[in-house]
Design an enzyme around this catalytic site. Structure first.
Site, PDB file in Angstrom:
ATOM      1  N   HIS A  86     -89.775  -6.353  -7.473  1.00 19.09           N
ATOM      2  CA  HIS A  86     -90.436  -5.974  -6.173  1.00 19.09           C
ATOM      3  C   HIS A  86     -90.845  -4.545  -6.266  1.00 19.09           C
ATOM      4  O   HIS A  86     -90.350  -3.561  -6.021  1.00 19.09           O
ATOM      5  CB  HIS A  86     -89.360  -5.971  -5.048  1.00 19.09           C
ATOM      6  CG  HIS A  86     -88.813  -7.388  -4.420  1.00 19.09           C
ATOM      7  ND1 HIS A  86     -89.441  -7.882  -3.458  1.00 19.09           N
ATOM      8  CD2 HIS A  86     -88.290  -8.220  -5.170  1.00 19.09           C
ATOM      9  CE1 HIS A  86     -88.837  -9.121  -3.193  1.00 19.09           C
ATOM     10  NE2 HIS A  86     -88.134  -9.264  -4.203  1.00 19.09           N
ATOM     11  N   GLU A  89     -92.768  -3.111  -4.360  1.00 17.63           N
ATOM     12  CA  GLU A  89     -92.783  -2.353  -2.815  1.00 17.63           C
ATOM     13  C   GLU A  89     -91.422  -1.571  -2.610  1.00 17.63           C
ATOM     14  O   GLU A  89     -91.337  -0.808  -1.472  1.00 17.63           O
ATOM     15  CB  GLU A  89     -93.082  -3.348  -1.766  1.00 17.63           C
ATOM     16  CG  GLU A  89     -92.096  -4.294  -1.328  1.00 17.63           C
ATOM     17  CD  GLU A  89     -91.512  -5.426  -2.494  1.00 17.63           C
ATOM     18  OE1 GLU A  89     -91.946  -5.608  -3.470  1.00 17.63           O
ATOM     19  OE2 GLU A  89     -91.115  -6.256  -1.899  1.00 17.63           O
ATOM     20  N   CYS A 122     -92.160 -11.902  -5.574  1.00 20.88           N
ATOM     21  CA  CYS A 122     -90.840 -12.828  -5.566  1.00 20.88           C
ATOM     22  C   CYS A 122     -91.444 -13.999  -4.626  1.00 20.88           C
ATOM     23  O   CYS A 122     -92.025 -15.007  -5.371  1.00 20.88           O
ATOM     24  CB  CYS A 122     -89.937 -12.066  -4.692  1.00 20.88           C
ATOM     25  SG  CYS A 122     -88.247 -12.822  -4.812  1.00 20.88           S
TER      26      CYS A 122
END
Lengths: 229, 764
Positions: free
Chosen positions: A200, A202, A91
């Protein structure tokens, strides 16, 4: 995983970085040790790979990622990347890597002009990078996307080169959320060691807090890549 | 008066004493004659310009609670020792704090930013988020989640098209940049909010119990440090007079900037991290955020909560405009500022932390002997006051309270006479029409502009009944938070309506699997000068307080917003209630959708013919009248206990509150959110229309594995909760008794299409 034991992965914090705790958690889930890196330091602390996490570094003033790309730590990241250090930009981190010249193209305002937060379906287009070796090209994964300036753009020559060299790593499927050219969600450097993507991974490492665990593969992939480096 | 082009000489205490007859613009600053007279009496002279500015903002309705105080004390009177047991800080602090176990404390609060958001939707909403987050920081906590209850005029009104997109992008723009997950909130449309939208903002923070910080300034010689953003001309007069002239009275307005503050979320994000590092290093004796009334509020509150006096040197305050007067510096509502009390020996370490985060920090004064707040500027004394008189001894009004005769007509206008659909196909059409209506349709257009993932601890967010956030990764301990208010119920009966709002938020926390623990509120009402509004207010406060006592959970804080009206027309009385719950392990939280093929669908609670103030009457007939549903708090408590216990045991595969739109809407949402249809039979002995659309309180729709169904129904009966088996999860349509089945695709198109059609697609 014995060859990856003791692997250390740096996670950079700039003023305004938000997803550093999440990136560190993902590194931990993958079985490695997260190492906090500070924007103002000229020191990578001997890490085996670096994650440039999401957020709004320096408030994204001027242009998303523009100021962060000039931070002292980025000098070291750029040097490291030239030597083959695996680097992942997520990002805002992707925006920073583009601004720093480590990845081609740019990220601009979403076509719909809104910030978009949604569980996004992606197709893994290349498993031949340091961060995607645990996937198979063609795999579809669901990972959160949350950005206001996520529309990938590049000139025709660059796009052609990326496609020809297999450097488009992730592509949006099931609807393009931001108007990105060629549905591009993530790209890689020519040597496949530096990867940037808008969604994302994560946030997709635990079904309790994310839509899937599909994102963990990026963080486990790099353990192999770094071990081989 | 002096020209604006040069900094005017200060109106000093000495000058004020020597010029008792100098006229002062106290009325323009919102002070009444008798209030001004009282200030003169307190000081034994006329106030200086700076003192007048301080008193006028601190004695405003917003800061002093002068109209609500006499009613709000009922919360204290009804809070028992048992309810106080888990409360570490309550009403009067920046935010309430609750002990949630394992050494963790949680603080939460909701505040309004209604008027600024009408004037300037983006910045009004953004700085509303910023303000509530600083309140949470001021308790020593890390902010961990936000939620925004929003109310607008009719969805298709042109002004809503102006206000809503700006508010939503302001909430997102600020909150997303702060890195706080947005986990809930509300979006409600009603004619009653046209011209006066409600923008409330809630924030939750967590901390270790020992890290709790309170706002007080003690210890003579301790330094007062202002840190964060510079002080400018923005937001001046935001508290007392939204578009005031400059305070120097010259009326030329040359320096006037927008009264709505301008936010910088990046500065606030850095301020959060800086504050937490300061707390953890033990460098802070007391702390206060700068919000409404700026330095006037921070200095007078810190000083009056401490045990000494305070001296502030305004020349030290870093400014971003030239030629600011002392009154302007004291009243500025520039955002992203905090004020700390620091031991002299810790100042260097404090400054080092601030430098690390590139946060500007300046010693602007110190704690002194004595009991005066003294403020100097250019070497002269411009303020010399007893701080309590500014911060706490404001006027107290006993406003007239009178129930208007129109209330009888409203109650008499029962919904019983409204034509009701009866044929199966009519009922089917009505379900679709309701699902697509602005108050019941999908909120994704709004919530997809908010980051719900950041920090990786969100176990549930919209469209869940409650936001669920993990606070301890090692144990899974977490909290759930929900806000609710059906203002139509409150309009029909403020006492019962407030209890219904409390019951719904309580239930939403319980359906998510958490045990309700504490209550906050944001009481949005019309003008306190209207006796009927004061009647609504006093009834709602009484209802809420009695309700909390019945449920055994304390009100830990809140906010009052009056003057929400356009001309003589007040908004619907809207006491937004936030309930916080505790969940031992967020892995046990229950989601609201149908997911497991073959699971058994059970309706818990009792359904009666209760359509007064219902969404059905509103959508289909534009009707508001009659009585709201009855509230039975003992039944709510039994239901809540059953839900939380069954969730902890892992029995529930889904759990959803039944409220707005009745069982029909609960079935629609459970199907669409979970992505699985269901086949159900409406309870025998009930008129199908009533079964589908009544909004009786105390109900929940749950699913359990088929093998657990019998045992669960027995368990419910033993817990004193009526339960009825409705049917089975499965398929790709919602099939209800003899109504033609509704394919999920058709249902989804109805539910998801409304807001994008009104406000534009977010992705193309």
């Amino acid at each position: 995983m014995s060859e990856t034991a003791g692997m250390r992965i740096g996670v950079i914090t700039f003023p305004g970085t938000l997803d550093d705790v999440d990136a560190a958690r993902a590194v931990r889930y993958a079985g490695a040790e997260p190492v906090a890196l500070w924007h103002g330091d000229h020191d990578l602390r001997g890490v085996d790979a670096v994650v440039v996490p999401g957020g709004f570094s320096y408030g994204d003033y001027l242009r998303a990622g523009a100021i962060a790309s000039l931070a002292p730590i980025m000098t070291e990241v750029i040097d490291g990347a030239r030597r083959g250090l695996p680097v992942l930009g997520i990002c805002n981190g992707f925006q920073i890597l583009c601004e720093a010249g480590l990845l081609p193209g740019a990220l601009v305002r979403n076509a719909g002009l809104h910030f978009v937060c949604r569980d996004q379906r992606l197709r893994v287009e290349s498993a031949a990078t340091a961060w995607t070796s645990r996937y198979t090209a063609g795999d579809e994964i669901v990972v959160p996307l949350k950005s206001g300036e996520g529309r990938y753009v590049a000139d025709a020559a660059t796009l052609g080169e990326l496609e020809a060299e297999g450097r488009v790593v992730f592509r949006y499927t099931g609807g393009n959320p931001n108007g990105a050219m060629s549905d591009i969600a993530g790209v890689a450097s020519a040597d496949g060691r530096v990867v940037g993507l808008m969604p994302h991974p994560e946030h997709a490492i635990d079904a309790l807090t994310g839509p899937s665990t599909d994102g963990l593969g990026l963080f486990t992939s790099v353990l192999t890549a770094a071990a081989m480096a | 008066m002096v020209p604006d082009t040069v900094t005017p000489p200060a109106d000093t205490v000495e000058h004020a004493a020597a010029s008792p007859d100098q006229p002062q613009p106290y009325r323009e600053l919102g002070l009444k004659d008798d209030e001004y007279a009282r200030i003169r009496e307190i000081l034994g002279r006329r106030p200086t310009d700076a003192e007048l500015a301080m008193y006028s903002v601190m004695w405003s309705e917003h800061c002093s609670y002068k109209s609500s105080k006499v009613h709000l004390k009922y919360f204290g009177e009804t809070t028992t020792e048992a309810m106080r047991e888990k409360m570490l800080a309550g009403i009067g602090e920046n935010a309430g704090v609750v002990d949630v176990g394992d050494g963790w404390a949680v603080t939460f609060k909701v505040e309004s930013h209604n008027h600024p958001s009408y004037v300037e939707p983006y910045q009004g909403a953004a700085t509303g988020v910023g303000g509530i987050v600083r309140d949470i920081m001021a308790m020593g906590a890390r902010p961990i989640a936000v939620a925004d209850p929003l109310r607008f005029g009719p969805a298709d009104a042109p002004d809503t098209a102006r206000v809503l997109p700006g508010v939503v992008s302001g909430v997102g723009g600020y909150g997303n940049c702060l890195g706080l997950p947005n986990v809930g909130g509300e979006v409600v449309f009603d004619e009653g909010y046209a011209g006066n939208p409600l923008v409330n903002a809630l924030c939750v923070g967590s901390m270790r119990v020992e890290d709790l910080h309170l706002a007080f300034a003690s210890g003579t010689g301790n330094k007062i440090i202002l840190f964060g953003a510079r002080t400018g001309l923005d937001g001046i007069g935001g508290v007392s007079v939204l578009a005031s002239e400059t305070f120097d009275g010259s009326g030329t307005g040359q320096k006037k900037l927008p009264s709505v503050q301008v936010g910088d979320p990046f500065t606030e994000k850095v301020l959060i991290e800086c504050c937490l590092e300061l707390f953890h290093a033990g460098l802070v004796v007391g702390i206060q955020d700068l919000g409404g009334a700026g330095l006037s509020c921070a200095t007078s509150e810190l000083a009056s909560a401490g045990d000494g006096g305070m001296h502030i040197d305004l020349d030290a305050v870093p400014l971003r405009a030239t030629g600011m007067t002392p009154a302007e510096i004291l009243s500025s509502e520039s955002q992203e500022r905090m004020c700390a009390v620091v031991r002299p020996e810790d100042v260097d370490a404090f400054m080092a932390v601030c430098r690390k985060w590139d946060t500007l920090a300046t010693v602007i004064g110190e704690v002194t002997d004595g009991d005066r707040l003294v403020i100097t500027w250019h070497g002269e004394t411009v303020v010399d006051v007893p701080p309590r008189t500014v911060a706490h001894d404001g006027p107290v009004y006993h406003r007239p309270v009178e129930r208007s005769a129109t209330q009888d007509a409203l109650i008499a206008d029962s919904p019983d006479a409204l034509p009701r659909p009866a044929a199966p196909s009519e009922l089917r059409d009505e379900i679709l029409r309701m699902a697509a209506s602005p108050n019941l349709c999908s909120r994704a257009w709004v919530t997809d502009q908010y980051d719900r993932y950041v920090r990786g601890n969100t176990a549930s967010a919209q469209p869940a009944d409650a936001g669920v956030v993990r606070i301890d990764e090692s144990t899974g301990r977490g909290i759930a938070v929900a806000t609710d208010c059906n203002a139509r119920f409150v309009a029909l009966d403020p006492y019962t309506g407030a209890q219904l709002a409390l019951a719904e938020a309580y239930r939403n926390v319980a359906t998510s699997g958490a045990v309700p623990a504490a209550v906050t509120n944001c009481l949005n009402f019309g003008s306190p000068e209207d006796p009927h509004v004061m009647w609504q207010f006093s009834e709602a406060v009484r209802g809420l307080a009695d309700g909390c006592a019945a449920l055994g959970i304390p009100v830990t804080g809140g906010n009052v917003s009056f003057y929400n009206q356009t001309g003589d027309r007040a908004i619907l009385p809207t006491p937004v209630i936030g309930v916080l719950g505790v969940i031992d392990d967020v892995a046990r939280r229950v989601r609201s959708g149908f997911t497991g093929e073959g699971d058994v669908v059970v309706l818990l609670g009792t359904t009666a013919d209760e359509l007064g103030g219902s969404e059905w009457a509103h959508v289909v007939h534009g009707h508001l009248g009659g009585r709201p549903p009855a509230v039975d708090l003992a039944a709510e408590q039994r239901l809540g206990a059953l839900l939380a216990a069954a969730a902890a045991d892992g029995v529930l595969t889904g759990s959803h509150d039944v409220s707005d739109g009745g069982l029909a809407q609960a079935l629609v949402e459970a199907s669409l959110v979970g992505g699985c249809g269901a086949a159900v039979e409406l309870p025998a002995g009930l008129d199908p229309f009533v079964a589908l659309f009544s909004e009786s309180a105390g109900r929940a729709l749950v699913t359990v594995a088929a093998s657990d169904a019998d045992a669960f129904l027995v368990r419910a009966a033993e817990a004193g909760v009526p339960g009825v088996r409705l049917g089975t999860v499965g398929g790709d349509s919602l099939a209800i008794t003899d109504l033609p089945a509704i394919p999920l695709g058709e249902l989804r198109a109805a539910w998801e299409g409304t807001l994008p059609a009104l406000f534009g697609s977010a992705t193309d």
